[in-house]
Structures are given as structure tokens and as C-alpha cells.
Design an enzyme around this catalytic site. Structure first.
Site, PDB file in Angstrom:
ATOM      1  N   LEU A 132       0.854  -1.195   0.000  1.00 11.40           N
ATOM      2  CA  LEU A 132       0.000   0.000   0.000  1.00 11.40           C
ATOM      3  C   LEU A 132       0.885   1.238   0.000  1.00 11.40           C
ATOM      4  CD1 LEU A 132      -2.418  -1.171   2.871  1.00 11.40           C
ATOM      5  CD2 LEU A 132      -2.553  -1.713   0.426  1.00 11.40           C
ATOM      6  N   ASP A 133       0.985   1.907  -1.128  1.00 11.95           N
ATOM      7  CA  ASP A 133       1.931   3.020  -1.234  1.00 11.95           C
ATOM      8  C   ASP A 133       1.281   4.203  -1.948  1.00 11.95           C
ATOM      9  OD1 ASP A 133       4.324   4.348  -0.935  1.00 11.95           O
ATOM     10  OD2 ASP A 133       5.266   3.462  -2.703  1.00 11.95           O
ATOM     11  N   GLY A 134       1.660   5.407  -1.524  1.00  9.42           N
ATOM     12  CA  GLY A 134       1.225   6.612  -2.212  1.00  9.42           C
ATOM     13  C   GLY A 134       0.266   7.488  -1.437  1.00  9.42           C
ATOM     14  N   THR A 184       1.484  -0.215  -5.654  1.00 11.38           N
ATOM     15  CA  THR A 184       0.952   1.022  -6.214  1.00 11.38           C
ATOM     16  C   THR A 184       1.989   2.135  -6.139  1.00 11.38           C
ATOM     17  OG1 THR A 184       0.014   1.604  -4.050  1.00 11.38           O
ATOM     18  CG2 THR A 184      -1.408   0.391  -5.581  1.00 11.38           C
ATOM     19  N   SER A 185       1.703   3.247  -6.796  1.00 12.93           N
ATOM     20  CA  SER A 185       2.450   4.519  -6.749  1.00 12.93           C
ATOM     21  C   SER A 185       3.628   4.590  -7.695  1.00 12.93           C
ATOM     22  CB  SER A 185       2.927   4.848  -5.322  1.00 12.93           C
ATOM     23  OG  SER A 185       4.167   4.224  -5.018  1.00 12.93           O
TER      24      SER A 185
END
Length: 323
Positions: A97-99, A270-271
Site C-alpha cells: 500500500l503506497d502513495g 501502487t504509486s
């Protein structure tokens, strides 16, 4: 490990939309809660605790809990969009889970707004996995390195995650047959959060639906060292011979041994970052990687389906050759 940066386009006409049923007794949906509102204030506003922090004599079917349900029914069957093939679905999907920070920064908002938006999206991701019949969803929610962040941000994250487990995960355990585990150094988490986790894990222990695994205070290096110490202790105590140590023995001591499918088939990050950031260093040996530029709060159902389609187009060889 195969890395893909090709994102196939999904025809909108083949994606089925599933609308959650309406709750007539919910006056204020969870999505209407102002981003950045501390958990305690939210709970006070929704009548769960007093301003002093003590629980009120309000039944657990309060507005906050009802709003957190999102979907107030049991899933009786797997619901797959037309572009996905049931026999090619991954058994275990892992997500970094990134961003969240960049999502907030792009909108000129404090980082707390990004974390809140990410939590709301995480609820949808869990529901998608239940709906699609994915056996295990594991998420990298808080790494051991994240303890280096400011105390204010850490406190906000811990409070948000505790509320997420208490009012969303526990509801799915009851209504969606969800299994739940937290892996990592749980001793570093706030005591109240540890208690919430323990009760949720116990409540879902006998369930057989999607297994939702949260990595909190987790890192791949911590996992490997933790497993190595357990094996060394068994050898020292005469319970295990060193010559009997193999990949299977080692995997049984890893924290992911709590799941039926400990090694991810698909890793999504993500990101736009192209690294694993100390996540599942052992478990990712033959995992298919999928990197997407979307920030996690924007990683919606259509984006998730594209990742699954990409996975289903892969040819997995495991070091051999396909005849």
C-alpha cells in the site's frame, strides 16, 4: 520473478458493477466523515464513546458500525467480472500500500487525509477479494522502518488501523466468513490495538472465507530472523536436527505460515515505485510482480481487475519449461 509494466486495457462493458444494498437506518455514511478527523472524535460524534473516552451503553449496531459494513450480507457465491477466468485466479494476492502521502500532497492536504483515503480504499479491496473468491489477501500496512516516522503520524496510523479492525474487519468476520491475521512484531503496537487484534483473530479462527493478513510492524528481514531464531532454539533443545532443516521446515516458522497459501502468486505495488521495500523477502521467490502508477487511494476495482488480468496472461514456469 517476472516484472511487468504492461497494463492491459479492460473493456468497461465486461466489468460488472456490484452495488452494496442501502441501509435505511444509517443517517450518515462513513464516507461523509471529514478526512483527518481523529478516531476518538469520530467515535464521540457517532455515539460510541463519551468525550472522556469511556464506552457508552450504545449497542454495537450503532451508526458507525453500520456505516462501516459497506455490504450488509453474506457472499453466497463468487462473483467474477467477465474478463477473469476462475481457474486462473491467484490464490494469494499481496499488496504494498503506497502513495498515501503523495495523494494528499497532490491535493494540498495534510498527510492524514491520505491515510484516511487509503483506509477507505482498503475496505473496498478486502471486499473485492471476498467477492472474487481470492483465498488470501495480504497487505503491507506498516513496516518496521515506518517506526522512524514522526510520533504524530504513527499515532494517527495506529488509531486509524485500530478502528479499521474493530469496526470493519470484525464485521466481515461475522458476516462474510472472513479470516484475519496480523503478522509482524505485534509487541511494539499499542496495547489496546494488540487486544483488538487478538479478539479479531480469535473470532475468525474457525472461518473458511478469504484470509485477510495485515503486515503491521513487519519486514521480510524481521520475518527471516524470527524464523531462524525459532529453528535455532529447536536445534539447541534437541527437538530438531540441523540436517533436517530444509525449505519446508523454514517456511513453517515464517509468520505467513498462518495462511493456507503462504507464498503470494501476485504482488501488486501502487504509486509507481519498482521495489519490494523489505516485504516478503522469502515468500516472493516465484511471485509475479505488477507495478502500477496509481496511488493506493486511487487504486479502484477496475485497476485491481487489470492487475488480475495481467496475472492471468502470465506463463508461470517455476524454473522449468512449458511443454
Amino acid at each position: 520473478m517476472q516484472v511487468s509494466l504492461q497494463f492491459p486495457k479492460t473493456s468497461p462493458s465486461t466489468i460488472k458493477t456490484f452495488t452494496a444494498p442501502h441501509h435505511g437506518d444509517v443517517d450518515k455514511p462513513l464516507s461523509s466523515i471529514k478526512l483527518g478527523t481523529p478516531l476518538k472524535k469520530t467515535m464521540v460524534d457517532h455515539g460510541l464513546i463519551s468525550s472522556a473516552g469511556f464506552p457508552l451503553a450504545t449497542p454495537l449496531s450503532s451508526k458507525f458500525r453500520l456505516a462501516a459494513r459497506v455490504e450488509d450480507r453474506e457472499l453466497s457465491e463468487i462473483q467474477l467480472p467477465g474478463d477473469l477466468q476462475a481457474e486462473l485466479m491467484p490464490k494469494h494476492v499481496a499488496v504494498i500500500l503506497d502513495g498515501h502521502g503523495r495523494w494528499a500532497e497532490n491535493r494540498g492536504l495534510p498527510i492524514q487525509h491520505g491515510h484516511n483515503a487509503g483506509l477507505e480504499n482498503l475496505k473496498q479491496l478486502v471486499l473485492h477479494c471476498c467477492k472474487f473468491g481470492i483465498g488470501v489477501l495480504s497487505v503491507y500496512a506498516f513496516s518496521t522502518e515506518n517506526w522512524n516516522r514522526s510520533k504524530d503520524e504513527i499515532d494517527f496510523l495506529m488509531s486509524g488501523y485500530e478502528g479499521f479492525v474493530q469496526y470493519f474487519v470484525k464485521e466481515l468476520i461475522l458476516r462474510q466468513n472472513l479470516q484475519f491475521s496480523v503478522i509482524g512484531d505485534k509487541s511494539r503496537l499499542p496495547q489496546s490495538f494488540q487486544s483488538t487484534i487478538a479478539s479479531a483473530e480469535a473470532a475468525g479462527k474457525a472461518n473458511s472465507g478469504t484470509h485477510f493478513v495485515m503486515g503491521l510492524s513487519y519486514s521480510g528481514q524481521y520475518d527471516i530472523i524470527h524464523a531462524s531464531k525459532k529453528i535455532a532454539s529447536q536445534v539447541e533443545n534437541g527437538k530438531l536436527r540441523s540436517e533436517d532443516i530444509d525449505e519446508s521446515v523454514f517456511e513453517q516458522q515464517l509468520l505467513t505460515s498462518v495462511t493456507q497459501f503462504p507464498n503470494p502468486d501476485l504482488l501488486i505495488r501502487t504509486s509507481g515505485e519498482l521495489r519490494v521495500s523489505n516485504f516478503f523477502l522469502w515468500q516472493l521467490a516465484y511471485t509475479e510482480f505488477y507495478f502500477v502508477n496509481k496511488l493506493f487511494p486511487d487504486f479502484d476495482e477496475a485497476a485491481f481487475i487489470e492487475a488480475l488480468i495481467s496475472f492471468q496472461q502470465r506463463k508461470r514456469r517455476y524454473g522449468g519449461r512449458i511443454k
